[in-house]
Write an enzyme that holds these catalytic residues in place. Structure first.
Site, PDB file in Angstrom:
ATOM      1  N   GLY A  12       0.949  -1.283   0.017  1.00 31.44           N
ATOM      2  CA  GLY A  12      -0.020  -0.048  -0.032  1.00 31.44           C
ATOM      3  C   GLY A  12       0.754   1.169  -0.010  1.00 31.44           C
ATOM      4  O   GLY A  12       0.629   2.216  -0.665  1.00 31.44           O
ATOM      5  N   LYS A 177      -4.207 -15.190  -9.944  1.00 28.03           N
ATOM      6  CA  LYS A 177      -3.415 -14.822  -8.890  1.00 28.03           C
ATOM      7  C   LYS A 177      -3.495 -15.654  -7.591  1.00 28.03           C
ATOM      8  O   LYS A 177      -2.472 -15.863  -7.081  1.00 28.03           O
ATOM      9  CB  LYS A 177      -3.901 -13.386  -8.669  1.00 28.03           C
ATOM     10  CG  LYS A 177      -3.150 -12.563  -7.155  1.00 28.03           C
ATOM     11  CD  LYS A 177      -1.759 -12.456  -7.796  1.00 28.03           C
ATOM     12  CE  LYS A 177      -0.999 -11.727  -6.553  1.00 28.03           C
ATOM     13  NZ  LYS A 177      -1.389 -10.398  -6.262  1.00 28.03           N
TER      14      LYS A 177
END
Length: 298
Positions: A12, A177
Site C-alpha cells: 500500500g 493470482k
C-alpha cells in the site's frame, strides 16, 4: 484524483508513494509509520527512488475519489467498516486471497473494482519503503466485462507511472493470482526461502502441485483455468521475482498472522478434499500460527 490508500503496509505504501507523484494521496495505516510520513514525507527506494509528501493518518479521510484497499485479507471487514463514513466514488482492492471484493461491496455504497498487483515492496522503516520488484496492476469490474470506471482508474494509475492493465476477465485473473499465491507464499514462508528457490529443486514441483490443485478448483467454480496455465504463471512470477521475499514469508519472519486462510485455505475450503498439497501447506501454517501465538502469550 484523491486516492485514500487503506492499508499502508509494504504494498500500500509503495503504490501510494508512486501514485503521489501525480495525485492527491492519503496513506491510512498505523503508527509510527503514518506519523513519520505526515511529518517528514515518504522515501521510495530501490527499483525507482523518489521522495513524496502524501497525507497520512490512522483513519480514512472524510471523502476521496478512490479507496485503494491493500490491507491483509483478515482485516478486510474492519477496513470496510472504517470506510463507511468516507464519501467515495469508487473502491479498488489489490489484496491477496479471495472474497475481499464481496466483503467490501456488502458495506460500501460505491462500486467496488477487483484488482491484482505484482509489484514487490518491503516496508524498511517508518517513512521508507523499498521498491523490490517491478510489476503490474490489473484491475476491472469484479464480475467481469467492460467498465468505464475501471478505464478511468486505469488512466489515473498510468498517469502516475504505475504499470496498469484494465481487464474484462477479472474473475479469471483473480483465480490466476490465487494459483500463483497458493504456489509461492506458503511454500516460501515454510521453507524460509526467496521466491527464486521455487524455480528449481524440490520447491519447483511442490509449488507446481499447489498451482495445479488451485486450477482444478477454479474449474469447478466455472473459471476456465488450465493446470498448464496456472503452473506457467507461478513459475514466471517465481523467476521474475526471484530475489523477493513473499508477503507471507515477511509475515512469518516478523511473527505476524498470515493470510493462509484466504489463499491456500480458500482452495481447501472449495476443493472438497481433492487438494492434499494445499491442505498440508494450510495445516502447517496454521500450526505455526498457533505455536507462535502460544509463545507470545507465555
Amino acid at each position: 484524483m484523491h486516492i485514500a490508500v487503506v492499508g499502508a503496509g509494504s504494498l500500500g505504501t509503495l503504490l501510494g508513494g508512486l501514485l503521489a507523484r501525480e495525485h492527491d494521496v492519503t496513506l491510512v495505516g498505523r503508527e509510527p509509520h503514518v506519523g513519520t510520513v505526515e511529518r517528514e514525507g515518504l522515501d521510495v527506494v530501490g527499483a525507482e527512488s523518489v521522495h513524496v509528501d502524501p497525507a497520512a493518518d490512522t483513519d480514512p479521510p472524510d471523502s476521496a475519489d478512490l479507496a485503494l484497499v491493500a490491507v491483509k485479507s483478515y482485516d478486510t471487514a474492519d477496513a470496510a467498516a472504517a470506510l463507511t463514513d468516507c464519501s467515495l466514488d469508487a473502491c479498488l482492492s489489490v489484496q491477496n486471497g479471495m472474497g475481499n471484493e464481496s466483503t467490501l461491496a456488502a458495506e460500501l455504497d460505491c462500486p467496488v473494482l477487483a484488482g491484482t498487483c505484482t509489484y514487490g515492496a518491503r516496508l524498511a522503516d517508518p517513512g521508507r519503503v523499498e521498491f523490490t520488484g517491478r510489476g503490474e496492476v490489473v484491475l476491472g469490474a469484479r464480475e467481469g466485462g467492460p467498465s468505464t470506471l475501471a478505464d478511468d482508474v486505469g488512466s489515473a494509475f498510468d498517469a502516475a507511472g504505475v504499470e496498469t492493465t484494465v481487464a474484462t476477465d477479472m474473475p479469471t485473473r483473480l483465480w490466476e493470482k490465487l494459483a500463483v499465491n497458493a504456489a509461492i507464499n506458503a511454500t516460501t514462508a515454510l521453507a524460509r526461502v526467496e521466491n527464486g528457490a521455487l524455480t528449481a529443486g524440490p520447491g519447483r514441483e511442490l509449488a507446481a502441485d499447489a498451482a495445479r490443485e488451485t486450477a482444478r478448483v477454479a474449474r469447478t467454480q466455472g473459471v476456465d483455468l488450465s493446470a498448464e496455465r496456472a503452473v506457467s504463471l507461478a513459475r514466471r512470477v517465481s523467476r521474475d521475482t526471484a530475489a523477493n521475499r513473499s508477503s507471507m514469508l515477511q509475515d512469518v519472519e516478523a511473527g505476524r498472522r498470515t493470510e493462509i486462510d484466504a489463499i491456500n485455505g480458500y482452495v481447501v475450503e472449495h476443493g472438497e478434499g481433492t487438494v492434499p498439497v494445499n491442505e498440508t501447506l494450510t495445516r502447517l501454517l496454521r500450526l505455526w500460527e498457533a505455536g507462535d501465538e502460544g509463545d507470545e502469550q507465555s
